[in-house]
Design a protein around this motif. Sequence first.
Motif, PDB file in Angstrom:
ATOM      1  N   ARG A  97       0.983  -1.142  -0.107  1.00 54.75           N
ATOM      2  CA  ARG A  97      -0.105   0.109   0.015  1.00 54.75           C
ATOM      3  C   ARG A  97       0.988   1.360   0.035  1.00 54.75           C
ATOM      4  O   ARG A  97       0.598   2.107  -0.761  1.00 54.75           O
ATOM      5  CB  ARG A  97      -0.924  -0.066   1.308  1.00 54.75           C
ATOM      6  N   GLY A 221     -11.138   1.495   0.836  1.00 56.38           N
ATOM      7  CA  GLY A 221     -12.167   0.539   0.158  1.00 56.38           C
ATOM      8  C   GLY A 221     -13.556   1.229   0.163  1.00 56.38           C
ATOM      9  O   GLY A 221     -14.542   0.875  -0.439  1.00 56.38           O
ATOM     10  N   GLN A 222     -13.669   2.449   1.144  1.00 55.83           N
ATOM     11  CA  GLN A 222     -15.088   2.955   1.132  1.00 55.83           C
ATOM     12  C   GLN A 222     -15.416   3.933  -0.114  1.00 55.83           C
ATOM     13  O   GLN A 222     -14.442   4.181  -0.537  1.00 55.83           O
ATOM     14  CB  GLN A 222     -14.928   4.006   2.505  1.00 55.83           C
ATOM     15  N   ASP A 252      -8.118   5.933  -2.489  1.00 56.58           N
ATOM     16  CA  ASP A 252      -9.153   6.106  -3.497  1.00 56.58           C
ATOM     17  C   ASP A 252      -8.193   6.850  -4.628  1.00 56.58           C
ATOM     18  O   ASP A 252      -7.777   7.834  -4.654  1.00 56.58           O
ATOM     19  CB  ASP A 252     -10.110   6.979  -2.948  1.00 56.58           C
TER      20      ASP A 252
END
Length: 311
Positions: A97, A221-222, A252
């Motif tokens: 990440r 992931g929202q 995002d």
Amino acid sequence: MTRLSRLHAVRRSLRPDGQHLLWLRYQRPYHWPSTLAFLAARCIPGIETCSEGVYRRSLVFAGCQGLLQAKPGACLQVRLSGVGAAQVPGLIARLRRVFDLDAQPARIAAALSNDPLMARLLGARPGLRVPKGWEPCEQAMRTVLGQQISVAGAMTLAGRLVARHGQPLRAAEPCLSHVFPSVEALAVAELSGLGMPQARATTLSTLARALLAQPDLLRPGQALEQAIKRLCLLKGIGPWSAHYLALRQLGDSDALPLGDVALVKALRLHEGPQAQLAERAQAWRPWRAYAAQHLWASLADCNPASGRQDR
């Protein structure tokens, strides 16, 4: 637990003494000079260094202090110490990440290169990545400390935060003295007196308490709009901070802090004083985060001596 596969680690050497060596693969191209410049400009004194192409930092993982050293090449070579073998898969996921190793540069370039400006910027930095935060609390504090001041100024404040509220690093290591303060410590700490406005200190406390009460507040992931709405309910967090957290911590790909002064400056240097970021950014969906990273990175071309990368 994250499962390891050949897509994640080309080779690994795990030892019972907590000293591990990993080689993490990624899709090429990868513009490593930009990532290293980004990290070097944002090293918090006491917990990070980045020099001669090597990034080093202290960490806490599964309640244990550790150290990592990362050096790019055909694969990202990572040395870990103080970490149990059971924690390695989780750390690999975090490293992927932070360094944006799972990005698909060909796909991103194919979409953004339809825009003439982005085509030029992609040519200058093929495979540019969007570096992410190490963990939610640290990135949240970085974001608030960076409100309306320079990157260098924000890192000075972050160093003071670490020196006052971080735990000392148990293993002696040159230039590394602490681990970043835990969210539990920051939620109850007195954060005034660091050399910033009281309102910003209050925002730091508010955000730390929110993260403690809502552990999924910055969960990757929202849905973007939902996440922005939740963050903006917190006093002191506006659209810029919310979108920047979505870009750096939620990961995002379409997050874009439209009010960012450096982004507007970069766009107008390329396209003239009348260029409007909100209007131009429509052509960059759904990869506006990568477009923003290209714009920020391009500011170094306007002042090569400084090597500056804003935000």
